[in-house]
Scaffold this active site. Structure first.
Site, mmCIF file in Angstrom:
data_model
loop_
_atom_site.group_PDB
_atom_site.id
_atom_site.type_symbol
_atom_site.label_atom_id
_atom_site.label_comp_id
_atom_site.label_asym_id
_atom_site.label_seq_id
_atom_site.Cartn_x
_atom_site.Cartn_y
_atom_site.Cartn_z
ATOM 1 N N ASP A 1 0.843 -1.199 0.000
ATOM 2 C CA ASP A 1 0.000 0.000 0.000
ATOM 3 C C ASP A 1 0.880 1.252 0.000
ATOM 4 O OD1 ASP A 1 -2.326 -1.622 0.398
ATOM 5 O OD2 ASP A 1 -1.755 -1.785 2.508
ATOM 6 N N ASP B 1 0.686 8.310 8.164
ATOM 7 C CA ASP B 1 1.006 6.919 8.533
ATOM 8 C C ASP B 1 2.391 6.874 9.161
ATOM 9 O OD1 ASP B 1 -1.090 5.247 7.628
ATOM 10 O OD2 ASP B 1 -0.332 5.205 5.583
ATOM 11 N N GLU C 1 2.224 -2.614 11.166
ATOM 12 C CA GLU C 1 1.810 -2.826 9.781
ATOM 13 C C GLU C 1 2.744 -2.098 8.810
ATOM 14 O OE1 GLU C 1 -2.424 -2.070 8.584
ATOM 15 O OE2 GLU C 1 -1.351 -1.177 6.914
ATOM 16 N N GLU C 2 3.367 -1.029 9.278
ATOM 17 C CA GLU C 2 4.200 -0.217 8.381
ATOM 18 C C GLU C 2 5.647 -0.677 8.292
ATOM 19 O OE1 GLU C 2 2.793 1.781 6.414
ATOM 20 O OE2 GLU C 2 0.846 1.811 7.423
ATOM 21 N N ASP D 1 -1.492 -1.232 14.108
ATOM 22 C CA ASP D 1 -1.653 -0.522 12.843
ATOM 23 C C ASP D 1 -1.778 0.946 13.255
ATOM 24 O OD1 ASP D 1 -2.415 0.701 10.531
ATOM 25 O OD2 ASP D 1 -4.085 -0.642 10.071
ATOM 26 N N LEU E 1 -2.219 3.834 11.778
ATOM 27 C CA LEU E 1 -3.311 4.651 11.242
ATOM 28 C C LEU E 1 -4.056 3.840 10.192
ATOM 29 C CD1 LEU E 1 -3.926 7.361 12.361
ATOM 30 C CD2 LEU E 1 -2.806 8.412 10.420
ATOM 31 N N ASP E 2 -5.125 3.211 10.634
ATOM 32 C CA ASP E 2 -5.909 2.356 9.744
ATOM 33 C C ASP E 2 -6.894 3.210 8.940
ATOM 34 O OD1 ASP E 2 -7.136 -0.305 9.012
ATOM 35 O OD2 ASP E 2 -8.849 0.730 9.912
ATOM 36 N N GLU F 1 -5.045 -5.990 12.298
ATOM 37 C CA GLU F 1 -6.431 -5.540 12.127
ATOM 38 C C GLU F 1 -7.427 -6.604 12.586
ATOM 39 O OE1 GLU F 1 -5.563 -4.793 8.038
ATOM 40 O OE2 GLU F 1 -5.540 -2.624 8.281
HETATM 41 P P1 AHM Z 1 -10.968 -0.910 0.271
HETATM 42 O O1 AHM Z 1 -10.627 0.480 -0.087
HETATM 43 O O2 AHM Z 1 -10.372 -1.934 -0.627
HETATM 44 O O3 AHM Z 1 -12.449 -1.122 0.458
HETATM 45 O O4 AHM Z 1 -10.266 -1.183 1.682
HETATM 46 C C1 AHM Z 1 -10.722 -0.608 2.858
HETATM 47 C C2 AHM Z 1 -10.061 -1.285 4.008
HETATM 48 C C3 AHM Z 1 -10.556 -0.781 5.328
HETATM 49 O O5 AHM Z 1 -11.562 -1.602 5.851
HETATM 50 C C4 AHM Z 1 -9.318 -0.782 6.155
HETATM 51 O O6 AHM Z 1 -9.399 0.165 7.167
HETATM 52 C C5 AHM Z 1 -8.263 -0.401 5.164
HETATM 53 O O7 AHM Z 1 -8.676 -0.985 3.957
HETATM 54 C C6 AHM Z 1 -6.908 -0.930 5.522
HETATM 55 O O8 AHM Z 1 -5.966 -0.374 4.692
HETATM 56 P P2 AHM Z 1 -4.856 0.633 5.312
HETATM 57 O O9 AHM Z 1 -4.259 -0.057 6.501
HETATM 58 O O10 AHM Z 1 -3.899 0.786 4.183
HETATM 59 O O11 AHM Z 1 -5.502 1.896 5.701
#
Ligand code: AHM
Length: 326
Positions: free
Chosen positions: A63, A69, A92-93, A115, A117-118, A274
């Protein structure tokens, strides 16, 4: 006098109730509370600081990394390291776990997974994001360096799990294996105050939550379930920040689903950072959390730090209903 119990007071007064709650463990929870306040301060002022937008990097799960983040990640690491009561962290990072015992000679029995900043794709447009954390007792001896097994533990071994929702108000919700308690941040006094004691998820809810835009790549069973929900006129809510979507589900009942897709056949969300912490919270509040193979998330074997999973989480009757279709 109407006086709220602060997070610190609550942690200290509950220390004796939990067999896991040594002073060390309680201290760790309090440090997580303080780190959350600092992250919250920056999240709230993000538009005023030069901290919005992409950082330029890609994290271990592919990502794009946002500047916030990176800020939140560095802050959590520094804070937990300086606490002197955390043996190490996995984030996560970061590709690898970080062992604090080596250069700081810390003898703690606990490691933290988080994580920082989710939901970071929401940061730039002022939509709720969250911080998720889990605490495990380390498996290796306190005199030895940490190893992968200290972090790659099943969710049923978590000794505490929580999240902070940076939303219209800021809330910290956590459990140490007993009830789930929610604290709302009172900016005036700079403290999280108990506002949602012993949270319980309704047995059934009225919303379902899934990124239906990917339905072309869902399994037939999931699509059958979605047709069933549409035929019932059930309302869909999807924020795209798991913490926010799960928090709504915890408060109002319903279901949050992130299934396998063509792009991520095993699911997108990470077990350690998560799925496990949020599953512990939902289960302790009376709900249920499984993957698409109908295995309990908290019993999933964890083989690597960034392993992903599909997830179906929420009210018990709603999760059971999905099972009729998959
Ligand atoms: P999407 O954009 O494919 O629907 O994904 C959304 C999901 C969330 O439920 C979650 O918070 C996030 O992806 C996790 O990704 P990150 O940790 O990169 O924010």
């Amino acid at each position: 006098m109407d006086r709220r119990i602060t997070l610190d007071e609550f942690i200290i007064s509950n220390q004796h109730l939990n067999q896991n709650a040594s002073g060390e463990f309680s201290g760790l929870l309090r440090h997580l509370g303080i780190a959350s306040k600092i992250i919250n301060r920056v999240v709230n002022k993000a538009g005023l600081l030069d901290i919005l937008g992409l950082d330029g990097g890609i994290n271990s799960t592919g990502d794009s990394v946002q500047k916030l983040d990176t800020y939140a990640n560095e802050l959590m690491i520094e804070y937990l390291k300086n606490s002197g009561i955390c043996a190490g962290v996995a984030s996560e990072e970061n590709d690898e776990f970080i062992d604090f015992t080596i250069d700081s000679n810390i003898k703690s029995s606990y490691v933290v997974v988080f994580d920082p900043l989710d939901g970071s794709s929401n940061i730039d447009v002022n939509i709720s994001v969250g911080t998720i954390f889990g605490i495990y007792k380390r498996l290796s001896h306190v005199d030895r360096p940490l190893d992968l097994h200290d972090f790659c533990q099943q969710g049923n071994k978590l000794v505490a799990a929580g999240y902070v929702l940076h939303g219209t108000s800021t809330m910290l919700v956590y459990t140490t294996g007993g009830p789930v308690n929610g604290f709302t941040y009172d900016r005036g006094i700079g403290e999280f105050c108990l506002s949602h004691p012993e949270m319980k998820i309704p047995e059934k809810g009225k919303y379902y939550s899934i990124n239906q835009g990917y339905s072309n790549s869902f399994s037939e069973g999931i699509n059958e379930y979605l047709k069933h929900m549409a035929s019932n006129n059930t309302a869909l809510r999807y924020i795209g920040s798991m913490v926010a979507d799960v928090h709504r589900t915890l408060c109002l009942g319903g279901i949050f689903i992130y299934p396998g897709t063509l792009k991520s056949p095993e699911g997108k969300l990470r077990i350690l950072y998560e799925c496990n912490p949020l599953s512990m919270i939902i289960e302790k509040a009376g709900g249920k959390s499984i993957n698409e193979k109908n295995q309990r998330i908290l019993d999933s074997e964890v083989f690597n730090l960034h392993q992903k999973s599909s997830i179906i989480i929420g009210s018990k009757l709603d999760v059971d209903e999905v099972l009729l279709f998959i």
